[in-house]
Design a protein around this motif. Structure first.
Motif, PDB file in Angstrom:
ATOM      1  N   ALA A  81       0.831  -1.206   0.000  1.00 22.00           N
ATOM      2  CA  ALA A  81       0.000   0.000   0.000  1.00 22.00           C
ATOM      3  C   ALA A  81       0.869   1.261   0.000  1.00 22.00           C
ATOM      4  CB  ALA A  81      -0.920  -0.003   1.217  1.00 22.00           C
ATOM      5  N   VAL A  82       1.965   1.230   0.753  1.00 22.90           N
ATOM      6  CA  VAL A  82       2.883   2.370   0.803  1.00 22.90           C
ATOM      7  C   VAL A  82       3.563   2.555  -0.552  1.00 22.90           C
ATOM      8  CG1 VAL A  82       4.987   3.270   1.879  1.00 22.90           C
ATOM      9  CG2 VAL A  82       3.244   2.123   3.279  1.00 22.90           C
ATOM     10  N   MET A  83       3.960   1.447  -1.169  1.00 18.89           N
ATOM     11  CA  MET A  83       4.622   1.517  -2.473  1.00 18.89           C
ATOM     12  C   MET A  83       3.683   2.095  -3.530  1.00 18.89           C
ATOM     13  SD  MET A  83       6.672  -2.137  -2.456  1.00 18.89           S
ATOM     14  CE  MET A  83       7.443  -1.792  -4.047  1.00 18.89           C
ATOM     15  N   LEU A  84       2.446   1.640  -3.538  1.00 21.35           N
ATOM     16  CA  LEU A  84       1.485   2.139  -4.526  1.00 21.35           C
ATOM     17  C   LEU A  84       1.176   3.615  -4.288  1.00 21.35           C
ATOM     18  CD1 LEU A  84      -0.939  -0.921  -4.722  1.00 21.35           C
ATOM     19  CD2 LEU A  84       0.544  -0.072  -6.555  1.00 21.35           C
ATOM     20  N   ALA A  85       1.070   4.000  -3.022  1.00 18.68           N
ATOM     21  CA  ALA A  85       0.800   5.404  -2.723  1.00 18.68           C
ATOM     22  C   ALA A  85       1.934   6.305  -3.200  1.00 18.68           C
ATOM     23  CB  ALA A  85       0.585   5.583  -1.216  1.00 18.68           C
ATOM     24  N   ALA A  86       3.154   5.743  -3.230  1.00 17.97           N
ATOM     25  CA  ALA A  86       4.317   6.507  -3.692  1.00 17.97           C
ATOM     26  C   ALA A  86       4.491   6.428  -5.204  1.00 17.97           C
ATOM     27  CB  ALA A  86       5.576   5.994  -3.002  1.00 17.97           C
ATOM     28  N   GLY A  87       3.552   5.751  -5.883  1.00 17.21           N
ATOM     29  CA  GLY A  87       3.609   5.664  -7.337  1.00 17.21           C
ATOM     30  C   GLY A  87       4.605   4.649  -7.866  1.00 17.21           C
ATOM     31  N   GLU A  88       5.023   3.707  -7.028  1.00 19.43           N
ATOM     32  CA  GLU A  88       6.015   2.718  -7.453  1.00 19.43           C
ATOM     33  C   GLU A  88       5.344   1.596  -8.236  1.00 19.43           C
ATOM     34  OE1 GLU A  88       8.818   1.530  -4.412  1.00 19.43           O
ATOM     35  OE2 GLU A  88       8.344   3.336  -3.256  1.00 19.43           O
ATOM     36  N   ASP A  89       6.093   1.001  -9.144  1.00 18.27           N
ATOM     37  CA  ASP A  89       5.603  -0.068 -10.006  1.00 18.27           C
ATOM     38  C   ASP A  89       5.866  -1.417  -9.340  1.00 18.27           C
ATOM     39  OD1 ASP A  89       4.865  -1.793 -11.994  1.00 18.27           O
ATOM     40  OD2 ASP A  89       6.192  -0.963 -13.536  1.00 18.27           O
ATOM     41  N   LEU A  90       4.800  -2.146  -9.019  1.00 20.46           N
ATOM     42  CA  LEU A  90       4.966  -3.436  -8.345  1.00 20.46           C
ATOM     43  C   LEU A  90       5.680  -4.454  -9.232  1.00 20.46           C
ATOM     44  CD1 LEU A  90       1.558  -3.887  -6.465  1.00 20.46           C
ATOM     45  CD2 LEU A  90       3.649  -2.719  -5.738  1.00 20.46           C
ATOM     46  N   LYS A  91       5.674  -4.229 -10.529  1.00 23.35           N
ATOM     47  CA  LYS A  91       6.345  -5.167 -11.445  1.00 23.35           C
ATOM     48  C   LYS A  91       7.863  -5.102 -11.278  1.00 23.35           C
ATOM     49  CE  LYS A  91       4.540  -3.774 -15.389  1.00 23.35           C
ATOM     50  NZ  LYS A  91       3.670  -2.686 -14.907  1.00 23.35           N
ATOM     51  N   SER A  92       8.351  -4.101 -10.554  1.00 20.76           N
ATOM     52  CA  SER A  92       9.789  -4.027 -10.311  1.00 20.76           C
ATOM     53  C   SER A  92      10.241  -5.036  -9.262  1.00 20.76           C
ATOM     54  CB  SER A  92      10.175  -2.618  -9.841  1.00 20.76           C
ATOM     55  OG  SER A  92       9.563  -2.321  -8.588  1.00 20.76           O
TER      56      SER A  92
END
Length: 577
Positions: free
Chosen positions: A45-56
């Motif tokens: 959730a924190v990663m998505l909120a920061a705009g990070e790509d989960l595919k990384s």
């Protein structure tokens, strides 16, 4: 929805897809994703909120990334609900029981109509499970034991309490005549930070004598069952321990099976089914001939599969099987690699022993150097060192170094990181020390943002060498602080700071998955005891266990190096020294 919840759903999806006979690569992808997500140091959730790509993330493709995002944003996953609705009710609950794989769970649900743990227990006691094709009494009895264990899940106790208790039991049984092997298996052997039931494995010329001695031990509070080669007891602390004795030549197979982990064993079985091999606690069976091979050692067991021996601490299905198949596993750090301790207290602050006593104990432990890092005075700890007493201690250490041989004492301090990130001793004092350990002991309830900024400010200080017990947790007593560990790890790598693996059994901080991630990011680690008395030096084994679970080589650990190399590393991070 947090990472643990998401990982659990993906693991269930893998199990359900296996039941339906789906593509094994797809099943493996979900299992791998579950492992990766479970071990992340940051919430998705924190990663998505920061705009990070989960595919990384490793092992996360476009389809699984989209499903993870759906779970984070809605708390639901349409694909999982559809999959779950296509199979008998209760499978998820049955799959929580160790020893029940997807196919067994499906048969129990579809053939016996079992949809809960309670229904399974009743069916076992009525003999229905034993009569089910290819299960039998042995499997039924084992499932009953696992159900009882599952109901005691809240009684898991810290490794630091369980291990000494189990070692006392083993020490009383090993001297018996004819005992050849006797060890603990399961999560205790894998050095998990908490353990449930204890599985003890052994071989002996007179197994019944070992069983009789086992159930008669002073530590045994209650005997649950006893036979010629197996017994179950309740030990102090309410811990259940099962002892199994087998033939010498079958010990390796038994130990491998009961050491686990469950996911490691599942993946190992699936890999070798394709080769026509069936793996079990009894050995390896050639499916084409029905011939069973037994193994006296685990090394022989893995070698028969064409694999490198896999250390117990990393048997978690996190890539170790694939590496072992190509003989590419790393050589993990061992006790003999540790050359010094960089976080130790004396009676100058809250320790119980003198400088001389701690130095002598460290020397007897085989160390070449020891950093004296008593607490700074800002915390109000009895005897905490303010500037004048710290300078006096430095002089005492210099004088002791002239008198003692075989070990070098380093001057140091454990300085408190105040709520705004400043240290509670001035830079001009810190600059004169060999080792500066910084840690958080106060204002533990700050928000994640404030806590992260606080730690990053401390790491930016050129005099700080080591961040001690980075998450501040006390197992079973205090939750970790809220902090963005990914940011902390990145800063530690950038500023060449060392992160501690604290060996105190109630800390084990950093924990295994954070160690793994920090190491991946190039952070150097130190395994310290935080010793407050001489006998605490023995606790280093707990820190080593965590480091091994984090896949650490000796090169990942600063205090496997000589004292000159250690000091040179600190100087590189602080040009004022």
């Amino acid at each position: 929805m947090n990472n643990t919840d998401i990982a659990g759903i993906f693991e269930h999806m893998a199990n359900f897809l296996e039941i339906k006979g789906e593509n094994p690569f797809k099943i493996r992808a979900y299992r791998r994703a579950a492992q990766v997500i479970e071990h992340l140091p940051r919430e998705l959730a924190v990663m998505l909120a920061a705009g990070e790509d989960l595919k990384s993330l490793p092992g996360i493709g476009q389809a699984i990334a989209a499903k993870a995002e759906e779970l984070v944003r809605t708390g639901r996953l349409a694909a999982w609900e559809t999959l779950r609705g296509s199979l008998p009710e209760g499978l998820s609950e049955l799959l929580e029981i160790p020893g029940i794989g997807p196919k067994t769970a499906f048969r129990l649900a579809s053939e016996l109509g079992i949809s809960s743990v309670d229904e399974l227990e009743r069916a076992i006691r009525q003999g229905k499970v034993a009569s089910l094709f290819r299960l039998g009494d042995r499997t039924a009895d084992n499932l009953l034991h696992q159900i009882e264990s599952l109901r005691r899940k809240d009684q898991r106790i810290p490794l630091g309490r369980a291990l000494p208790l189990v070692e006392d039991v083993l020490s009383m049984l090993r001297p018996l005549p004819g005992v050849k092997n006797l060890v603990a298996a399961g999560s205790l052997r894998r050095f998990r930070e908490t353990v449930g039931d204890i599985d003890l494995m052994g071989t002996a010329d007179y197994p019944e004598q070992v069983i009789r001695s086992f159930v008669s031990l002073p530590a045994v509070r209650d005997v649950l069952g006893q036979g010629p080669t197996k017994a179950s007891v309740i030990l102090a602390d309410g811990l259940q321990a099962d002892l199994r004795m087998v033939e010498h030549e079958a010990f390796g197979s038994l130990l491998q099976y009961f050491t686990g982990s469950r996911q490691h064993n599942i993946a190992l079985r699936a890999r070798n089914q394709k080769r026509g091999l069936k793996l079990s606690e009894y050995g390896i069976t050639d499916a084409s001939t029905g011939r069973l091979e037994t193994f006296a050692t685990e090394e022989d067991f893995y070698a028969r599969l064409g694999m490198q021996y896999i250390p117990p601490e990393i048997r978690e299905d996190y890539g170790e099987i694939e590496l072992a198949a190509t003989h590419a596993l790393p050589e993990l750090v061992e006790r003999s690699d540790i050359r010094g301790d960089l976080h130790v207290h004396t009676h100058w602050s809250d320790g119980t022993a003198s400088l001389e006593s701690m130095a002598q104990a460290a020397k007897e432990a085989g160390y070449a150097y020891l950093a004296i890092t008593d607490h700074s005075g800002g915390l109000g700890i009895a005897g905490g060192l303010h500037e004048d007493r710290l300078l006096k201690q430095q002089q005492a250490i210099h004088e002791l170094n002239q008198q003692i041989e075989g070990i070098r004492l380093l001057t140091g301090i454990e300085v408190n990181i105040m709520s705004d990130g400043r240290l509670d001793l001035p830079d001009e004092i810190l600059s004169g020390l060999d080792v500066v350990v910084a840690s958080i002991h106060s204002s533990l309830n700050q928000s994640e943002g404030k806590m992260t900024r606080r730690i990053l400010k401390a790491l930016e200080n050129p005099h700080v060498d080591i961040l001690a017990h980075p998450t501040g947790r006390l197992i079973g007593k205090r939750e970790p602080i809220a902090v963005d560990l990914e940011a902390v790890f990145s800063a530690a790598a950038q500023y060449r700071k060392v992160l501690e693996i604290n060996s105190m059994p109630d800390r084990l901080d950093l924990k295994d998955n954070f160690i793994y991630r920090a190491r991946e990011l190039g952070v150097l680690l130190a395994i310290n005891t935080d010793a407050h008395r001489p006998e605490h030096f023995e606790l280093i084994r707990f820190g080593i266990g965590m480091a091994r679970r984090g896949w650490c080589r000796p090169s990942s650990i600063l205090n496997t190096r000589s004292v000159d190399e250690v000091l040179a590393h600190f100087r590189q991070g602080n040009t004022s020294r």
